[in-house]
Design a protein around this motif. Structure first.
Motif, PDB file in Angstrom:
ATOM      1  N   THR A 185     -12.919  -2.537   5.694  1.00  0.00           N
ATOM      2  CA  THR A 185     -13.004  -1.086   5.687  1.00  0.00           C
ATOM      3  C   THR A 185     -14.081  -0.650   4.707  1.00  0.00           C
ATOM      4  O   THR A 185     -14.200  -1.248   3.641  1.00  0.00           O
ATOM      5  N   SER A 186     -14.733   0.422   5.035  1.00  0.00           N
ATOM      6  CA  SER A 186     -15.874   0.851   4.225  1.00  0.00           C
ATOM      7  C   SER A 186     -15.545   2.082   3.397  1.00  0.00           C
ATOM      8  O   SER A 186     -14.721   2.895   3.785  1.00  0.00           O
ATOM      9  N   HIS A 187     -16.249   2.203   2.280  1.00  0.00           N
ATOM     10  CA  HIS A 187     -16.150   3.418   1.467  1.00  0.00           C
ATOM     11  C   HIS A 187     -17.446   4.210   1.673  1.00  0.00           C
ATOM     12  O   HIS A 187     -18.530   3.625   1.664  1.00  0.00           O
ATOM     13  N   ASP A 196      -9.594   7.105   8.076  1.00  0.00           N
ATOM     14  CA  ASP A 196      -8.242   7.154   7.513  1.00  0.00           C
ATOM     15  C   ASP A 196      -8.055   8.534   6.887  1.00  0.00           C
ATOM     16  O   ASP A 196      -8.998   9.072   6.279  1.00  0.00           O
ATOM     17  N   ILE A 246       0.824  -1.221   0.000  1.00  0.00           N
ATOM     18  CA  ILE A 246       0.000   0.000   0.000  1.00  0.00           C
ATOM     19  C   ILE A 246       0.852   1.263   0.000  1.00  0.00           C
ATOM     20  O   ILE A 246       0.479   2.267  -0.588  1.00  0.00           O
ATOM     21  N   CYS A 261      -4.148   4.815  -4.890  1.00  0.00           N
ATOM     22  CA  CYS A 261      -4.211   3.476  -4.292  1.00  0.00           C
ATOM     23  C   CYS A 261      -3.880   2.324  -5.254  1.00  0.00           C
ATOM     24  O   CYS A 261      -4.342   2.297  -6.398  1.00  0.00           O
ATOM     25  N   ILE A 266      -5.120  10.900   4.517  1.00  0.00           N
ATOM     26  CA  ILE A 266      -3.838  11.029   3.817  1.00  0.00           C
ATOM     27  C   ILE A 266      -3.477  12.510   3.803  1.00  0.00           C
ATOM     28  O   ILE A 266      -4.300  13.338   3.382  1.00  0.00           O
ATOM     29  N   GLN A 285     -11.565  -5.125   1.219  1.00  0.00           N
ATOM     30  CA  GLN A 285     -10.907  -3.856   0.880  1.00  0.00           C
ATOM     31  C   GLN A 285     -11.948  -2.760   0.781  1.00  0.00           C
ATOM     32  O   GLN A 285     -11.688  -1.603   1.006  1.00  0.00           O
ATOM     33  N   VAL A 337      -4.643  -0.897  -4.560  1.00  0.00           N
ATOM     34  CA  VAL A 337      -5.491  -2.073  -4.317  1.00  0.00           C
ATOM     35  C   VAL A 337      -6.169  -2.619  -5.584  1.00  0.00           C
ATOM     36  O   VAL A 337      -6.141  -3.834  -5.823  1.00  0.00           O
ATOM     37  N   PRO A 352     -13.435   5.859   6.243  1.00  0.00           N
ATOM     38  CA  PRO A 352     -12.410   6.826   5.852  1.00  0.00           C
ATOM     39  C   PRO A 352     -12.947   7.913   4.923  1.00  0.00           C
ATOM     40  O   PRO A 352     -13.741   7.631   4.020  1.00  0.00           O
ATOM     41  N   PHE A 395      -1.812   8.934   7.366  1.00  0.00           N
ATOM     42  CA  PHE A 395      -0.707   8.536   6.475  1.00  0.00           C
ATOM     43  C   PHE A 395      -0.167   9.748   5.722  1.00  0.00           C
ATOM     44  O   PHE A 395      -0.938  10.614   5.331  1.00  0.00           O
ATOM     45  N   LYS A 396       1.150   9.731   5.498  1.00  0.00           N
ATOM     46  CA  LYS A 396       1.693  10.669   4.514  1.00  0.00           C
ATOM     47  C   LYS A 396       1.428  10.058   3.151  1.00  0.00           C
ATOM     48  O   LYS A 396       1.607   8.836   2.989  1.00  0.00           O
ATOM     49  N   TYR A 397       1.065  10.881   2.182  1.00  0.00           N
ATOM     50  CA  TYR A 397       0.882  10.340   0.836  1.00  0.00           C
ATOM     51  C   TYR A 397       2.185   9.674   0.382  1.00  0.00           C
ATOM     52  O   TYR A 397       3.268  10.235   0.503  1.00  0.00           O
ATOM     53  N   SER A 398       2.050   8.457  -0.145  1.00  0.00           N
ATOM     54  CA  SER A 398       3.201   7.709  -0.625  1.00  0.00           C
ATOM     55  C   SER A 398       2.993   7.432  -2.117  1.00  0.00           C
ATOM     56  O   SER A 398       1.958   6.879  -2.508  1.00  0.00           O
ATOM     57  N   GLN A 411     -10.412  10.445   4.044  1.00  0.00           N
ATOM     58  CA  GLN A 411      -9.087  10.737   3.444  1.00  0.00           C
ATOM     59  C   GLN A 411      -8.706  12.214   3.486  1.00  0.00           C
ATOM     60  O   GLN A 411      -7.584  12.554   3.822  1.00  0.00           O
TER      61      GLN A 411
HETATM   62  N1  SAM Z   1     -11.234   1.050   0.848  1.00  0.00           N
HETATM   63  C1  SAM Z   1     -10.943   1.943   1.897  1.00  0.00           C
HETATM   64  C2  SAM Z   1     -11.427   3.338   1.530  1.00  0.00           C
HETATM   65  O1  SAM Z   1     -11.668   3.586   0.400  1.00  0.00           O
HETATM   66  O2  SAM Z   1     -11.507   4.198   2.367  1.00  0.00           O
HETATM   67  C3  SAM Z   1      -9.473   1.995   2.210  1.00  0.00           C
HETATM   68  C4  SAM Z   1      -8.641   0.793   2.097  1.00  0.00           C
HETATM   69  S1  SAM Z   1      -6.924   1.148   1.786  1.00  0.00           S
HETATM   70  C5  SAM Z   1      -6.411  -0.452   1.538  1.00  0.00           C
HETATM   71  C6  SAM Z   1      -6.367   1.590   3.380  1.00  0.00           C
HETATM   72  C7  SAM Z   1      -5.874   3.005   3.558  1.00  0.00           C
HETATM   73  O3  SAM Z   1      -4.540   3.126   3.118  1.00  0.00           O
HETATM   74  C8  SAM Z   1      -6.617   4.066   2.791  1.00  0.00           C
HETATM   75  O4  SAM Z   1      -7.797   4.442   3.431  1.00  0.00           O
HETATM   76  C9  SAM Z   1      -5.624   5.191   2.703  1.00  0.00           C
HETATM   77  O5  SAM Z   1      -5.808   6.121   3.752  1.00  0.00           O
HETATM   78  C10 SAM Z   1      -4.269   4.491   2.840  1.00  0.00           C
HETATM   79  N2  SAM Z   1      -3.529   4.565   1.581  1.00  0.00           N
HETATM   80  C11 SAM Z   1      -3.801   3.914   0.429  1.00  0.00           C
HETATM   81  N3  SAM Z   1      -2.919   4.260  -0.518  1.00  0.00           N
HETATM   82  C12 SAM Z   1      -2.074   5.159   0.038  1.00  0.00           C
HETATM   83  C13 SAM Z   1      -0.961   5.896  -0.454  1.00  0.00           C
HETATM   84  N4  SAM Z   1      -0.550   5.786  -1.699  1.00  0.00           N
HETATM   85  N5  SAM Z   1      -0.329   6.719   0.416  1.00  0.00           N
HETATM   86  C14 SAM Z   1      -0.734   6.846   1.695  1.00  0.00           C
HETATM   87  N6  SAM Z   1      -1.784   6.183   2.193  1.00  0.00           N
HETATM   88  C15 SAM Z   1      -2.455   5.344   1.390  1.00  0.00           C
END
Ligand code: SAM
Ligand code: SF4
Length: 511
Positions: free
Chosen positions: A291-293, A358, A100, A217, A360, A254, A219, A318, A389-392, A320
């Protein structure tokens, strides 16, 4: 309550440790059992072994990986593999990886370096790389690390015994296809004694993959398109877990609230109805999901939070970012106003609902004003906990090619401010339950003699005095104090609990 976690999407802060979760990605999933090793041969793939071999799985990432690690152990158990918590004893080491964020995948390569060193020192064992890094990097992993014997993606776990047998006979196996067959149909159920050893709470994956393609993302690329398990399959697994003593289930996906599994009549069923069916399992006390959207919080699911008393009043939803401009760039498909309306509807259905999320920080183009909007929504919603999270940058995702990448120093500063706010809210939430009577699932003996420990509906660790025979039951507990990581309570009678509920209902109605 625990501190908010930065950059580690290991588990939600409230996931109980007894369910195999720890808040840090770096901690291995410890699987315990002692046994003596034997050789594995391809012929053994279909037979029961005479002598067990030892399996060490190190799990990175989210709860879905924890669940997957357990299922891999279940798949190998009939072939003579028993879990060990000691890597030095292992005949097979599996790294179940997470892709991730950049740091999560880097950790895998440094662990592979350590394993290669062990092999050079003369230790003889097989190394498998599973999970999302395996899916994304496939051949590249085998090329970069000579220590690796097999690489396999999340959709191939049911084929692990066969893949391992091929690797043992000398083939370097890389299996990252998305097979047509349903892996869940082929994965064996865990044995009752194994389930019992994993505790009173369990994860159950009901949905996998994602079609949403948020621009940050990976995923949708690593886990593939959204799929849901059938209602009957989920119920069968749930019944097996509950029969072994599990009292609380956390349904995983997911995008878990996008669940749309088929029932026995071929009808598509949403998550609310699935929870209703699960609630019919008598000895199952609690249901959670993550986790829910936000876009998938349907009327049906929100109504389930009103009607299904087994559904716990703690929701991870989340958002974001608190800025519409950034949400649009993230391709989140909802605005801040949409999110506010969803929260309002949820709280109308379930006034005692506490929220988690969550966030970012430092997504490309995020200005100070956008970040201030994020801080505003955090305060407004009053999250009881959150992952930050810091954006990655993830190569291959649209975000990676966006202009205006935010400097690392700015991300660090924003993250610190956000974490401070979340920490304050977590502490305040802990204090807010003092004086309330909460149902607590008693999970284990306490640290002091005469004490027992459990979890509140909000997944707070609760300590209280009481006999160990209460383990496995749900007790009404008056919360008397809140610390940083746990709360303290006193078991009350059911009549006292009823009186307390009436008072709480009147307070909520008066608000
Ligand atoms: N499906 C969920 C949603 O849409 O809210 C989130 C599932 S994701 C696997 C888990 C979390 O990882 C996300 O909510 C996001 O905050 C974080 N995440 C995903 N990609 C990221 C990235 N490139 N940089 C930082 N955080 C990331
Ligand atoms: Fe990733 Fe969740 Fe967006 Fe899907 S909805 S792409 S899993 S953040």
């Amino acid at each position: 309550m625990q501190e908010p976690h930065t950059l580690h999407y290991r588990a939600l802060p409230w996931i109980p440790a007894s369910a195999g979760m720890t808040p840090e990605t770096t901690k291995p999933r410890v699987l315990g059992a002692e046994c003596s090793p034997v050789l594995f041969s391809p012929q053994m793939a279909e037979t029961t072994e005479l002598r067990p071999k030892k399996l060490f799985i190190k799990t990175y990432g989210c709860q879905m990986n924890v669940y997957d690690s357990d299922r891999m152990a279940d798949a190998l158990a009939p072939h003579g593999y028993e879990p060990t918590p000691v890597i030095d004893d292992a005949d097979l080491v599996v790294l179940n990886t997470c892709h991730i964020r950049e740091k999560a995948s880097e950790k895998v390569f440094s662990e592979l370096g350590r394993l290669a060193e062990m092999k050079r020192e003369g230790r003889d064992f097989m190394v498998g790389v599973a999970g999302c890094v395996a899916q994304a990097e496939g051949e590249e992993i085998a090329r970069r690390s000579k220590a690796v014997d097999l690489v396999f993606g999340p959709q191939s776990y049911h084929r692990l015994p066969e893949l391992l047998a091929r690797a043992v006979s000398g083939e370097r196996v890389v299996e990252t296809e998305f097979p047509a067959e349903d892996k869940f149909e082929h994965l064996p159920q865990a044995e009752q004694k194994v389930i019992r050893s994993r505790g009173l709470t369990a994860f159950l994956t009901v949905q996998e993959g994602c079609d949403k393609f948020c621009s940050f993302c990976v995923v949708p690329y690593t886990r593939g398109a959204e799929t849901s398990r059938s209602v009957e399959q989920v119920l069968a697994e749930a019944r097996n877990l509950v029969a072994a003593g599990v009292r609380e289930l956390t349904l995983l996906g997911q995008n878990v609230n996008a669940y749309h599994g088929l029932d026995a009549r071929g009808r598509s069923v949403g998550l609310g109805e699935l929870c209703e069916r699960l609630a019919e399992i008598e000895d199952l006390a609690r249901i959670r999901y993550t986790t829910s959207h936000p876009s998938d919080m349907t009327d049906e699911l929100i109504a389930a939070h009103r009607d299904n008393l087994k559904l716990m009043p703690y929701l991870h939803l989340p958002v974001q970012s608190g800025s519409d401009r950034i949400l649009k760039a993230m391709n989140r498909r909802h605005t801040v106003a949409d999110y506010r309306r969803i929260i309002e509807r949820i709280k109308t259905a379930r006034p005692d609902m506490a929220m988690s999320g969550d966030f970012i920080v430092g997504f490309p183009g995020e200005t100070d004003a956008d970040f201030a909007d994020t801080m505003s929504i955090v305060r407004e919603v009053g999250y009881a906990s959150a992952y930050t999270f810091k954006y990655s940058i993830r190569p291959g995702t649209p975000g990676a090619d966006m202009a205006d990448q935010v400097p690392e120093a700015v991300k660090t500063e924003r993250l610190a401010a956000l974490n401070q706010q979340i920490a304050t809210q977590m502490r305040d939430f802990g204090r807010s339950v003092v004086g309330r009577t909460l149902d607590v699932l008693i999970e284990k003996p306490g640290r002091m003699p005469g004490q027992i420990g459990g979890r509140s509906p909000y997944l707070q660790a609760v300590h209280m005095e009481g006999p160990e025979r209460l383990i496995g039951s749900v007790q009404p507990v008056l919360i008397v104090a809140a610390g940083n990581n746990s709360i303290e309570g006193k078991i009350v009678t059911h009549a006292e609990r009823k009186a307390a509920s009436l008072i709480e209902t009147q307070v909520v109605a008066a608000q």
